[in-house]
Design an enzyme around this catalytic site. Structure first.
Site, PDB file in Angstrom:
ATOM      1  N   HIS A 129      -1.187   0.247  -9.638  1.00  0.00           N
ATOM      2  CA  HIS A 129      -1.813  -0.727  -8.725  1.00  0.00           C
ATOM      3  C   HIS A 129      -2.292  -1.961  -9.491  1.00  0.00           C
ATOM      4  O   HIS A 129      -3.470  -2.336  -9.423  1.00  0.00           O
ATOM      5  CB  HIS A 129      -2.967  -0.083  -7.933  1.00  0.00           C
ATOM      6  CG  HIS A 129      -3.291  -0.810  -6.663  1.00  0.00           C
ATOM      7  ND1 HIS A 129      -3.647  -0.163  -5.495  1.00  0.00           N
ATOM      8  CD2 HIS A 129      -3.325  -2.140  -6.367  1.00  0.00           C
ATOM      9  CE1 HIS A 129      -3.877  -1.073  -4.554  1.00  0.00           C
ATOM     10  NE2 HIS A 129      -3.688  -2.273  -5.061  1.00  0.00           N
TER      11      HIS A 129
ATOM     12  N   ARG B  51       0.856  -1.179   0.000  1.00  0.00           N
ATOM     13  CA  ARG B  51       0.000   0.000   0.000  1.00  0.00           C
ATOM     14  C   ARG B  51       0.900   1.240   0.000  1.00  0.00           C
ATOM     15  O   ARG B  51       1.972   1.239   0.626  1.00  0.00           O
ATOM     16  CB  ARG B  51      -0.900   0.035   1.238  1.00  0.00           C
ATOM     17  CG  ARG B  51      -2.025  -0.987   1.241  1.00  0.00           C
ATOM     18  CD  ARG B  51      -3.118  -0.667   0.226  1.00  0.00           C
ATOM     19  NE  ARG B  51      -4.236  -1.605   0.286  1.00  0.00           N
ATOM     20  CZ  ARG B  51      -4.370  -2.677  -0.493  1.00  0.00           C
ATOM     21  NH1 ARG B  51      -3.464  -2.961  -1.402  1.00  0.00           N
ATOM     22  NH2 ARG B  51      -5.433  -3.455  -0.375  1.00  0.00           N
TER      23      ARG B  51
END
Ligand code: NAP
Ligand code: GLV
Length: 309
Positions: free
Chosen positions: A272, A224
């Site tokens: 991502h 993250r």
């Protein structure tokens, strides 16, 4: 069985197709704001609080990803006592192994530098790195971290790993807890972050910790964005303490136009995509787990909210 579904950013029609194939006898509906009708299970990605608040009718909430940070941040809006269940691999492990192997090999074989030389139309030989100097350290030895370690092991890099509880993995020097972090960082020429985002791991890659990596280290973050203090990373890249970073995740996604990372050639960016949630595999895993729960059997992947993962 009645199942409510919501996936922020996902196409509900595609998901319903896969879920209906995997769970043919069940009544699966896309949740809407005014839907308070009874449901047995929820299948979600980044759900709104209103979907789950007060839903003590649920027997389980299935998260369409490995990371549960977005769902746990709903806090008290989550119905008490209802298990949250993360995806266990479901096809993400092989994708992570591919992504991280590519990034490690790209740095080890100096393709990042050869790309720059190619752009400058320069035919130049760069001294190869020694494999023994190119240790890879993996932060997080869970479902995906262990898959990454397995893949990297094939190339013969010295391997280190860090987790909350002590692990024993053949061929990997394992460190645990805050006491083991410094030695782990000092030993990692390439640092791979695959930790869950929790209170303990938020901002863990700040200047002080990143500086413990050997000079000329590389960072690969596939976990993250909030693990990294972005301005600290940028400063250390510019100071050449960190030779390069491959980042799949960012504090703000999409990475805003004009963000300094876009113009730093030693930072590689992907949107991502390191390990995508695969619809059919995920639907099958959820179907198997619903069946097991209905038969009173134990399942893997139940999140411990007190740990945050
Ligand atoms: P996991 O199975 O829950 O493993 C988490 C690992 O991190 C465990 O080894 C755990 O230690 C360790 N850990 C947790 N807190 C720690 C702490 N405070 N100190 C040291 N170690 C700690 O998770 P996973 O399935 O491998 O997934 C990891 C993360 O990857 C997800 O949470 C998600 O955020 C991210 N992800 C990203 C993408 C992408 O496309 N970029 C895709 C999928 C997942 P223990 O083993 O001791 O419990
Ligand atoms: C994706 O980021 C996931 O957590 O599965």
């Amino acid at each position: 069985m009645k199942i409510i579904f919501h996936a922020t950013g996902g196409n509900p029609d595609h998901w319903l197709h896969s879920l209906n194939l995997a769970l043919p006898q069940h009544d699966i509906r896309v949740w809407h704001e005014d839907d308070t009708a009874l449901a047995d299970y929820a299948i979600v990605w980044k759900p709104p609080a209103a979907m789950l608040a007060g839903r003590s009718d649920l027997k389980g909430i299935f998260n369409l990803g490995a990371g549960v940070d977005a769902i746990l941040q709903l806090g008290d809006a989550l119905p008490a006592g209802v298990p949250v269940i993360r995806l266990d691999d479901a096809g993400m492990g092989i994708q992570m192994a591919e992504y991280v192997s590519h990034a490690v090999l790209r740095y080890f074989r100096r393709f990042d530098r050869y790309d720059q030389l190619r752009d400058a139309q320069q035919w130049r030989f760069l001294k190869p790195f020694e494999k023994s100097d190119f240790s890879v350290g993996v932060l997080g030895l869970g479902v995906l971290g262990q898959r990454i370690v397995d893949a990297i092991a094939h190339f013969g890099f010295p391997l280190h790993g860090w987790s909350r509880t002590q692990k024993h993995i053949s061929g990997v020097t394992c460190y645990a807890g805050t006491d083991g972090l410094d030695a782990f960082l000092q030993a990692s020429r390439v640092l791979v972050c695959i930790l869950p985002l929790t209170e303990d791991t938020q901002g863990i890659l700040h200047r002080e910790n990143l500086q413990k990596l050997p000079k000329g280290a590389y960072l690969i973050n596939v976990a993250r964005g909030a693990h990294v203090v972005e301005e600290d990373l940028l400063a250390l890249v510019r100071e050449e303490h960190i030779a390069g970073a491959t980042l799949d995740v960012f504090q703000q996604e999409p990475l805003p136009a004009g963000h300094a990372f876009w113009s730093e050639p030693r930072i590689s960016i992907t949107p991502h995509i390191a390990a995508l949630t695969l619809r059919d595999e995920s639907a099958r895993q959820i179907a198997d787990k619903i069946q097991a729960l209905q038969q009173g059997q134990a399942i893997s992947g139940i999140v411990d909210a007190s740990r945050g993962y």
